[in-house]
Design a protein around this motif. Structure first.
Motif, short mmCIF file in Angstrom:
data_model
loop_
_atom_site.label_atom_id
_atom_site.label_comp_id
_atom_site.label_asym_id
_atom_site.label_seq_id
_atom_site.Cartn_x
_atom_site.Cartn_y
_atom_site.Cartn_z
N PHE A 16 0.84 -1.20 0.00
CA PHE A 16 0.00 0.00 0.00
C PHE A 16 0.87 1.25 0.00
O PHE A 16 0.60 2.20 -0.74
N ARG A 17 1.93 1.26 0.82
CA ARG A 17 2.84 2.42 0.85
C ARG A 17 3.51 2.63 -0.50
O ARG A 17 3.67 3.75 -0.97
N ALA A 18 3.90 1.52 -1.14
CA ALA A 18 4.52 1.61 -2.47
C ALA A 18 3.54 2.20 -3.47
O ALA A 18 3.90 3.07 -4.28
N SER A 24 1.72 9.36 -5.70
CA SER A 24 2.24 10.69 -5.38
C SER A 24 3.26 11.15 -6.44
O SER A 24 3.21 12.29 -6.90
N GLU A 25 4.15 10.23 -6.84
CA GLU A 25 5.14 10.58 -7.86
C GLU A 25 4.47 10.88 -9.19
O GLU A 25 4.84 11.80 -9.90
N TYR A 26 3.46 10.08 -9.54
CA TYR A 26 2.70 10.33 -10.77
C TYR A 26 2.05 11.70 -10.71
O TYR A 26 2.14 12.49 -11.65
N ASP A 28 2.80 14.32 -8.87
CA ASP A 28 3.81 15.39 -8.92
C ASP A 28 4.32 15.60 -10.35
O ASP A 28 4.46 16.74 -10.80
N ALA A 29 4.57 14.50 -11.07
CA ALA A 29 5.05 14.60 -12.45
C ALA A 29 3.97 15.22 -13.34
O ALA A 29 4.25 16.10 -14.16
N PHE A 30 2.75 14.76 -13.17
CA PHE A 30 1.63 15.29 -13.95
C PHE A 30 1.46 16.79 -13.71
O PHE A 30 1.31 17.58 -14.66
N ASP A 31 1.51 17.21 -12.45
CA ASP A 31 1.35 18.62 -12.10
C ASP A 31 2.48 19.46 -12.70
O ASP A 31 2.25 20.57 -13.19
N TRP A 32 3.71 18.94 -12.64
CA TRP A 32 4.87 19.66 -13.17
C TRP A 32 4.75 19.85 -14.68
O TRP A 32 4.92 20.96 -15.19
N GLU A 124 11.51 6.64 -11.77
CA GLU A 124 10.94 5.78 -12.81
C GLU A 124 9.77 6.42 -13.54
O GLU A 124 9.55 6.15 -14.72
N ILE A 125 9.00 7.25 -12.86
CA ILE A 125 7.82 7.84 -13.48
C ILE A 125 8.20 8.63 -14.72
O ILE A 125 7.48 8.62 -15.73
#
Length: 140
Positions: A16-18, A24-26, A28-32, A124-125
């Motif tokens: 679940f944490r993974a 969260s990484e997705y 953040d990348a999408f927002d950027w 990796e994202i």
């Protein structure tokens, strides 16, 4: 039985944490990337948006080239050189300031940025995003 439940709980908690980290990484990348696309003439940041370095001279890199759009990111000199060298390998139509395929240059610029960000940070994202963008990419 109690230790099996405890181990199972630990495993599921870890998974679940993974998943949460990936989400969260997705996001953040999408927002950027959305910020880059939707906010031309973004203000200069106080660190390189590729590698994170804040020391040394920071510059603005035009994602699709300064003749084709105002989408910029803040980069250190090393990352700027890397991105500029990648642009020099683009289709020759990129050299024409009146080229009609400006959206293709934005897409190619985002591919280059994501590839370099993955190379510099191992996130990796960004590798995955670059692969997906590349899959459907064409200068036409």
């Amino acid at each position: 039985m109690t230790s099996e439940i405890s181990i199972s709980t630990q495993i599921y908690d870890s998974i679940f944490r993974a998943k949460e980290t990936m989400n969260s990484e997705y996001q953040d990348a999408f927002d950027w990337i959305t910020d880059i696309i939707e906010n031309p003439n973004r203000p200069k940041r106080n660190k390189c948006e590729i590698c994170g370095h804040s020391d040394g001279k920071l510059e603005l890199h035009h994602v699709r080239g300064k003749n084709h759009g105002n989408e910029t990111i803040t980069v250190c000199q090393e990352c700027h050189e890397d991105l500029t060298n990648k642009q020099k390998l683009w289709d020759r139509s990129w050299l024409d300031p009146n080229a009609e395929n400006k959206d293709a240059f934005l897409e190619k610029g985002l591919i280059d940025i994501c590839e370099l960000k993955y190379e510099k940070t191992s996130q990796e994202i960004f590798k995955r995003i670059a692969e997906e963008l590349t899959r459907g990419f064409s200068y036409d």
